[in-house]
Design a protein around this motif. Structure first.
Motif, mmCIF file in Angstrom:
data_model
loop_
_atom_site.group_PDB
_atom_site.id
_atom_site.type_symbol
_atom_site.label_atom_id
_atom_site.label_comp_id
_atom_site.label_asym_id
_atom_site.label_seq_id
_atom_site.Cartn_x
_atom_site.Cartn_y
_atom_site.Cartn_z
ATOM 1 N N ASN A 236 0.830 -1.211 0.000
ATOM 2 C CA ASN A 236 0.000 0.000 0.000
ATOM 3 C C ASN A 236 0.862 1.256 0.000
ATOM 4 O OD1 ASN A 236 0.825 -0.978 2.583
ATOM 5 N ND2 ASN A 236 -0.512 0.500 3.596
ATOM 6 N N VAL A 287 -3.675 8.526 5.650
ATOM 7 C CA VAL A 287 -2.518 8.751 4.783
ATOM 8 C C VAL A 287 -1.309 9.062 5.663
ATOM 9 C CG1 VAL A 287 -1.507 10.188 2.965
ATOM 10 C CG2 VAL A 287 -3.938 9.629 2.900
ATOM 11 N N GLN A 360 -2.493 4.662 3.455
ATOM 12 C CA GLN A 360 -1.775 4.860 2.201
ATOM 13 C C GLN A 360 -0.422 5.465 2.561
ATOM 14 O OE1 GLN A 360 -3.598 7.680 -0.449
ATOM 15 N NE2 GLN A 360 -2.081 7.375 -2.075
#
Length: 415
Positions: A236, A287, A360
């Protein structure tokens, strides 16, 4: 030039590489395979043979030349015994062959215009050397450089791009383009430390120990095989040349910063590197941006503290490996006042991995060691089957990432 025996100076194992005149000369290899030294020797030797040839040397970042390619080419000049025939300048960074005015120029892919607009005063730009080519993640940037090396050559001259690198991952475009297909314009080889007769017995012993202790690492660093993507723990992630300051100062409708600084530290010394990772995390968007790193073997805690201060992180909250309370105390004594132990429990390793797998992960291209670890950190294999246990390798910065990301689990955490 002082009379020098070519075989004694260069050694064996690179005959085809030395004689190759194809457009693309690609050499992946293990550590210590003398690929970079051989390339440096070739450039100096051939330029003195061919008085109209000039060379461009490139890396992903211009500021990494000084201690790598620039130093290697100066070493090659001394090795050939021709120091009196070359002029070395640091600003601009150039090597000039005094009898003819030929030049070796240095550029970085971080300044694309400086690469594609090269002109030379004497002769032709014939050769390009891309060192640590694995770091050039953008094939488009390579294509622009390739297209800029054009024009007719005098008889006996040829244009050539040489790429040297360690094959950290099989996901690189270099594998697909130059190793997976047959092309009459390409010469591609793999070299190993066993082709370097100049290594000492102690150097060879390190590889033999690696073969036993870290067989997966030995395949890459010892034999020059591609990093294997099967069974990778983190898939990822991506590499992005983001603006760190822009991400750091993003705010929500209320003027609050939406990304928080996160720092993790994994201690090391003799064999394992000390690893510090700097991140920006957004829990709502899930993120994490990785924007900087420290990664070095043999650092004392005082040296580590000095490096953290140099980076400007001395006042930041840093989560460190809780198994090193003495080292944590020493860092505090040396002025890193906000270093704290991470939390570990019965299943903290897998829990930390699962936490990071939910995010992410965006890695700045300057964080090369993080990229290498992400490209190789995998689930262990037993009896040919992938297990649920991670290998104990390629995990120093990634362990630090786990420690630092603990902050994302806190309901309220400050900038």
């Amino acid at each position: 030039m002082t009379t020098v025996n070519l075989l004694e100076t260069v050694g064996g194992g690179y005959g085809d590489f030395w004689r190759c005149q194809k457009r693309y000369r690609i050499c992946k290899g293990s550590r210590g395979s003398k690929k970079s030294c051989t390339t440096a020797l070739w450039i100096i030797y051939k330029m003195m043979q061919m008085p109209l040839a000039n060379t461009l040397v490139t890396r992903r970042y211009f500021n990494t030349h000084k201690d790598s390619t620039f130093a290697q080419l100066k070493w090659a000049i001394n090795k050939w015994g021709v120091k009196d025939k070359w002029k070395v300048t640091n600003s601009p960074m150039e090597l000039t062959y005094i009898p003819t005015g030929q030049k070796i120029l240095f550029r970085g892919f971080d300044d694309a215009d400086s690469i594609t607009s090269i002109t030379v005063e004497t002769g032709f730009l014939c050769w390009v050397w891309i060192e640590e080519a694995f770091q050039v993640t953008d094939e488009t940037a390579f294509n622009k450089l390739d297209m800029s090396i054009r024009g007719e050559m005098p008889e006996g001259y040829f244009k050539q791009i040489t790429m040297t690198f360690n094959p950290w991952s099989d996901k690189t475009w270099i594998k697909r383009r130059f190793f997976d297909t047959q092309d009459e314009n390409t010469f591609a080889i793999t070299t190993t430390y066993m082709q370097n007769e100049f290594l000492g017995d102690d150097d060879r012993q390190l590889f033999e120990q690696m073969k036993i202790r870290n067989p997966r690492r030995f395949q890459i660093e010892g034999l020059g095989d591609w990093g294997i993507s099967e069974g990778l723990i983190y898939e990822n992630w991506s590499i992005e040349d983001f603006d760190i300051s822009k991400i750091m100062h993003m705010t929500d409708a209320n003027g609050n910063r939406v990304y928080r600084r996160l720092f993790g530290l994994d201690f090391g010394f003799s064999h394992d590197p000390a690893a510090v990772i700097a991140m920006l995390g957004n829990r709502d968007q899930q993120v994490i941006y990785v924007y900087d790193e420290i990664y070095k073997v043999g650092m004392t805690n005082r040296e580590l503290a000095d490096e953290i201060k140099y980076k400007g992180w001395a006042g930041q909250k840093i989560k460190a490996d809780c198994a090193e309370p003495k080292s944590i105390k020493e860092l505090k004594d040396y002025g890193i006042s906000r270093v704290y132990p991470c939390k570990k429990g019965a299943d903290s390793l897998k829990a930390g991995i699962r936490r990071l797998q939910d995010y992410q992960l965006i890695i700045h291209p300057t964080c090369q060691n993080t990229i290498i670890e992400l490209s190789n950190y995998a689930w262990d294999v037993k009896d040919g089957m992938i297990t649920s246990k991670p290998i104990d390798d390629w995990n120093h910065l990634l362990d630090a990432m786990r420690y630092g990301s603990e902050e994302m689990t806190i309901k309220k955490f400050s900038w």
